[in-house]
Design a protein around this motif. Structure first.
Motif, PDB file in Angstrom:
ATOM      1  N   LYS A 142     -13.167   3.379   9.501  1.00  0.00           N
ATOM      2  CA  LYS A 142     -12.559   2.048   9.585  1.00  0.00           C
ATOM      3  C   LYS A 142     -12.224   1.478   8.215  1.00  0.00           C
ATOM      4  O   LYS A 142     -11.373   0.602   8.109  1.00  0.00           O
ATOM      5  CB  LYS A 142     -13.477   1.094  10.349  1.00  0.00           C
ATOM      6  N   LYS A 143     -12.855   1.988   7.172  1.00  0.00           N
ATOM      7  CA  LYS A 143     -12.557   1.512   5.823  1.00  0.00           C
ATOM      8  C   LYS A 143     -11.117   1.826   5.408  1.00  0.00           C
ATOM      9  O   LYS A 143     -10.581   1.209   4.499  1.00  0.00           O
ATOM     10  CB  LYS A 143     -13.535   2.120   4.817  1.00  0.00           C
ATOM     11  N   PHE A 144     -10.496   2.787   6.081  1.00  0.00           N
ATOM     12  CA  PHE A 144      -9.111   3.155   5.771  1.00  0.00           C
ATOM     13  C   PHE A 144      -8.095   2.256   6.485  1.00  0.00           C
ATOM     14  O   PHE A 144      -6.937   2.212   6.091  1.00  0.00           O
ATOM     15  CB  PHE A 144      -8.839   4.617   6.158  1.00  0.00           C
ATOM     16  N   LEU A 145      -8.512   1.567   7.522  1.00  0.00           N
ATOM     17  CA  LEU A 145      -7.578   0.789   8.326  1.00  0.00           C
ATOM     18  C   LEU A 145      -6.882  -0.348   7.580  1.00  0.00           C
ATOM     19  O   LEU A 145      -5.684  -0.558   7.801  1.00  0.00           O
ATOM     20  CB  LEU A 145      -8.269   0.271   9.589  1.00  0.00           C
ATOM     21  N   PRO A 146      -7.552  -1.087   6.695  1.00  0.00           N
ATOM     22  CA  PRO A 146      -6.829  -2.156   5.989  1.00  0.00           C
ATOM     23  C   PRO A 146      -5.584  -1.668   5.249  1.00  0.00           C
ATOM     24  O   PRO A 146      -4.593  -2.391   5.151  1.00  0.00           O
ATOM     25  CB  PRO A 146      -7.880  -2.706   5.017  1.00  0.00           C
ATOM     26  N   GLU A 147      -5.622  -0.444   4.780  1.00  0.00           N
ATOM     27  CA  GLU A 147      -4.441   0.105   4.099  1.00  0.00           C
ATOM     28  C   GLU A 147      -3.271   0.237   5.076  1.00  0.00           C
ATOM     29  O   GLU A 147      -2.124   0.011   4.706  1.00  0.00           O
ATOM     30  CB  GLU A 147      -4.793   1.454   3.475  1.00  0.00           C
ATOM     31  N   LEU A 148      -3.559   0.576   6.326  1.00  0.00           N
ATOM     32  CA  LEU A 148      -2.519   0.675   7.335  1.00  0.00           C
ATOM     33  C   LEU A 148      -2.004  -0.710   7.709  1.00  0.00           C
ATOM     34  O   LEU A 148      -0.815  -0.891   7.979  1.00  0.00           O
ATOM     35  CB  LEU A 148      -3.054   1.359   8.598  1.00  0.00           C
ATOM     36  N   TYR A 149      -2.900  -1.682   7.703  1.00  0.00           N
ATOM     37  CA  TYR A 149      -2.543  -3.035   8.131  1.00  0.00           C
ATOM     38  C   TYR A 149      -1.799  -3.820   7.064  1.00  0.00           C
ATOM     39  O   TYR A 149      -1.418  -4.968   7.289  1.00  0.00           O
ATOM     40  CB  TYR A 149      -3.787  -3.787   8.591  1.00  0.00           C
ATOM     41  N   GLU A 150      -1.553  -3.191   5.919  1.00  0.00           N
ATOM     42  CA  GLU A 150      -0.738  -3.846   4.892  1.00  0.00           C
ATOM     43  C   GLU A 150       0.674  -4.131   5.405  1.00  0.00           C
ATOM     44  O   GLU A 150       1.364  -4.983   4.860  1.00  0.00           O
ATOM     45  CB  GLU A 150      -0.692  -2.997   3.623  1.00  0.00           C
ATOM     46  N   ILE A 151       1.077  -3.446   6.457  1.00  0.00           N
ATOM     47  CA  ILE A 151       2.403  -3.720   7.032  1.00  0.00           C
ATOM     48  C   ILE A 151       2.510  -5.162   7.507  1.00  0.00           C
ATOM     49  O   ILE A 151       3.611  -5.694   7.630  1.00  0.00           O
ATOM     50  CB  ILE A 151       2.764  -2.752   8.192  1.00  0.00           C
ATOM     51  N   TYR A 152       1.386  -5.798   7.757  1.00  0.00           N
ATOM     52  CA  TYR A 152       1.381  -7.186   8.207  1.00  0.00           C
ATOM     53  C   TYR A 152       1.291  -8.180   7.054  1.00  0.00           C
ATOM     54  O   TYR A 152       1.299  -9.383   7.273  1.00  0.00           O
ATOM     55  CB  TYR A 152       0.228  -7.418   9.183  1.00  0.00           C
ATOM     56  N   GLU A 153       1.205  -7.683   5.843  1.00  0.00           N
ATOM     57  CA  GLU A 153       1.048  -8.543   4.666  1.00  0.00           C
ATOM     58  C   GLU A 153       2.369  -8.768   3.932  1.00  0.00           C
ATOM     59  O   GLU A 153       2.406  -9.508   2.960  1.00  0.00           O
ATOM     60  CB  GLU A 153       0.058  -7.899   3.680  1.00  0.00           C
ATOM     61  N   VAL A 154       3.433  -8.120   4.370  1.00  0.00           N
ATOM     62  CA  VAL A 154       4.715  -8.208   3.670  1.00  0.00           C
ATOM     63  C   VAL A 154       5.702  -9.058   4.468  1.00  0.00           C
ATOM     64  O   VAL A 154       5.402  -9.504   5.571  1.00  0.00           O
ATOM     65  CB  VAL A 154       5.288  -6.796   3.387  1.00  0.00           C
TER      66      VAL A 154
END
Length: 129
Positions: A46-58
């Motif tokens: 799960k520690k890798f998931l925030p990197e995937l969720y960066e799509i929601y930060e742009v």
């Protein structure tokens, strides 16, 4: 199942951000269970998931595409289950996950609690959770 008719009719189908995240957690838990791994592996993956969720930060689809391309370039750096999520759940459908960036009338999530949380909580609080 329902994607083919929706695409054939020319509609843009926004996938719910909350359900995308929930499904990724489910995939990880199932992978750990199916491979008889320790429960600690769930936290590790799960520690890798925030990197995937960066799509929601742009703010644009172009930026989303860049994030997805960067993830695909370094795909071998991720554990197998995260590679699966990137290749099968994120990369092919990233536009469906981020149509709300193109049209402000489209909600990023269909989950009411998630929507309220997005509207009310400051961004720095959300990142801590």
């Amino acid at each position: 199942m329902f994607m083919s008719p929706i695409n054939a009719l020319g509609f843009k189908h926004q996938f719910c951000k909350f359900h995308f995240k929930q499904n990724n957690n489910r995939i990880i838990r199932k992978y750990v269970k199916d491979n008889n791994l320790s429960e600690e592996k769930i936290k590790e993956y799960k520690k890798f998931l925030p990197e995937l969720y960066e799509i929601y930060e742009v703010e644009t689809q172009t930026e989303v595409a860049q994030i997805v391309n960067n993830l695909k370039k370094k795909i071998n750096e991720f554990p197998e289950v995260i590679q699966y999520i990137i290749n099968e759940k994120l990369a092919p459908y990233y536009k469906n996950l981020t149509y709300f960036l193109e049209n402000t009338k489209i909600e990023s999530t269909s989950n009411i609690i998630e929507r309220i949380f997005e509207d009310l909580a400051p961004k720095h609080v959300k990142k801590m959770l």
